[in-house]
Enzyme design. Structure first.
Site, PDB file in Angstrom:
ATOM      1  N   THR A  26      -5.711   6.161   0.177  1.00  0.00           N
ATOM      2  CA  THR A  26      -6.538   5.557   0.826  1.00  0.00           C
ATOM      3  C   THR A  26      -6.055   4.283   2.156  1.00  0.00           C
ATOM      4  OG1 THR A  26      -5.564   3.072  -0.556  1.00  0.00           O
ATOM      5  CG2 THR A  26      -6.459   4.570  -1.353  1.00  0.00           C
ATOM      6  N   GLY A  27      -6.848   4.159   2.890  1.00  0.00           N
ATOM      7  CA  GLY A  27      -6.816   3.717   3.965  1.00  0.00           C
ATOM      8  C   GLY A  27      -6.283   4.601   4.544  1.00  0.00           C
ATOM      9  N   TYR A 180      -0.255 -12.649   1.028  1.00  0.00           N
ATOM     10  CA  TYR A 180       0.411 -10.957   1.239  1.00  0.00           C
ATOM     11  C   TYR A 180       1.385 -10.780   0.458  1.00  0.00           C
ATOM     12  CZ  TYR A 180       1.163  -6.735   3.189  1.00  0.00           C
ATOM     13  OH  TYR A 180       1.213  -5.948   3.823  1.00  0.00           O
TER      14      TYR A 180
END
Length: 315
Positions: A26-27, A180
């Protein structure tokens, strides 16, 4: 009885062949994810880039094919901020999957707080909840492989954080950098809790947690147009190079977690030197990852927020 020779030391520049295996990253169109994909492509594995931006995915595929002749790579549209789209995206992957690297993520530096279309804080919704829900739909494909593996990419930024289970969405106290770090801590808790539940169910799938250490753009090799490092950026990054590294090296723990059969479920892997740079090694679990009750409560809250439970795929 003849003795079995010991396995050679792990060499990040001489990876073992992985022909016949399929890995979703992913990414995978940018940053560390791109370098995970590039390194895995050199082994002969079929690599699928999960990306929400088709144009960026095509650019990354072009670079991969130019750098790795004969690379078996393709892309699938995958938007982790859109939970309702994930089941459909998984349907295009095929009958089985050998590994997934949960790498994609959003990092915001400044207010204001933003939300996904599902109403979740953007970083928590993408980094953690998106991968949590995606795993629900991937587990049947991973279970169909001989030894499926989930590799979750956390962050060194999570090492000093604690989850606020009463405010997972940062509705009451939103500070971007801290939020984050907490989303990455949530991911790491999830990866470890997933492995505990896989073991309890007798599954052949394992779950491993990794982190890239300190990975800087200024130390990352150029891969235009995916990444372009200017001479000025390289010079400005020289002082940090003493203790930090590029995103190509930041990919090493995840790549080893996918390929090395000696890496076990429930383990944490990161860079060798102070957890910030160097070849990948196994680390002791961080103190803030040791509380299984926190992980269990996070799992329950994540299931309620997403409307799915990866445990449902375990039978």
């Amino acid at each position: 009885m003849p003795s079995v020779p010991p396995a050679p030391p792990w060499d990040v520049h001489r990876l073992p062949p992985a022909d016949g295996r399929t890995v979703l990253v992913t990414g995978g169109n940018a940053g560390i994810g791109y370098f995970v994909a590039e390194q895995l492509a050199t082994t002969g594995a079929a690599v699928v880039l999960g990306s929400r931006d088709p144009a960026k995915a095509e650019a990354a595929l072009a670079v991969l094919r130019a750098r790795v002749p004969g690379a078996r790579v393709r892309a699938v549209r995958l938007d982790l901020a859109d939970l309702g789209s994930l089941r459909t995206a998984v349907a295009s992957l095929g009958p089985h999957l050998d590994a997934v690297v949960h790498n994609a993520g959003v990092a915001l530096d400044d207010p204001p707080r933003r939300e996904t279309g599902d109403g979740h804080e953007l970083m928590f919704g993408t980094n953690h909840l998106g991968h949590f829900a995606l795993t629900r739909w991937l587990l049947p494909l991973l279970a169909a492989a001989p030894a499926g593996r989930v590799v979750t990419t956390g962050s060194f930024a999570a090492k000093t954080e604690q989850l606020d289970l009463a405010d997972l969405q940062s509705r009451h106290d939103y500070r971007p950098k801290r939020s984050y770090g907490r989303t990455k801590l949530a991911q790491m808790h999830f990866g470890l809790e997933l492995d505990r539940r896989l073991r309890a169910a007798g599954s052949t799938v394992t779950s491993v947690v990794v982190h890239p250490g300190g990975a800087l753009d200024s130390r990352t090799p150029t891969r235009p147009p995916v990444h372009v490092r200017t001479a000025g950026a390289w010079l400005r990054g020289l002082p940090a190079a003493v203790v930090l590294q590029g995103k190509d090296a930041g990919a090493w723990p995840a790549v080893r977690a996918v390929l090395d059969p000696a890496v076990g479920g429930g383990q944490l892997w990161g860079p060798r030197v102070f957890g910030l740079r160097g070849a990948p090694r196994r680390e002791p679990l961080w103190r803030n990852l040791a509380d299984t009750a926190v992980a269990g409560r996070l799992w329950a809250a994540s299931s309620e927020m997403t409307g799915v439970d990866p445990g449902d795929a375990l039978g």
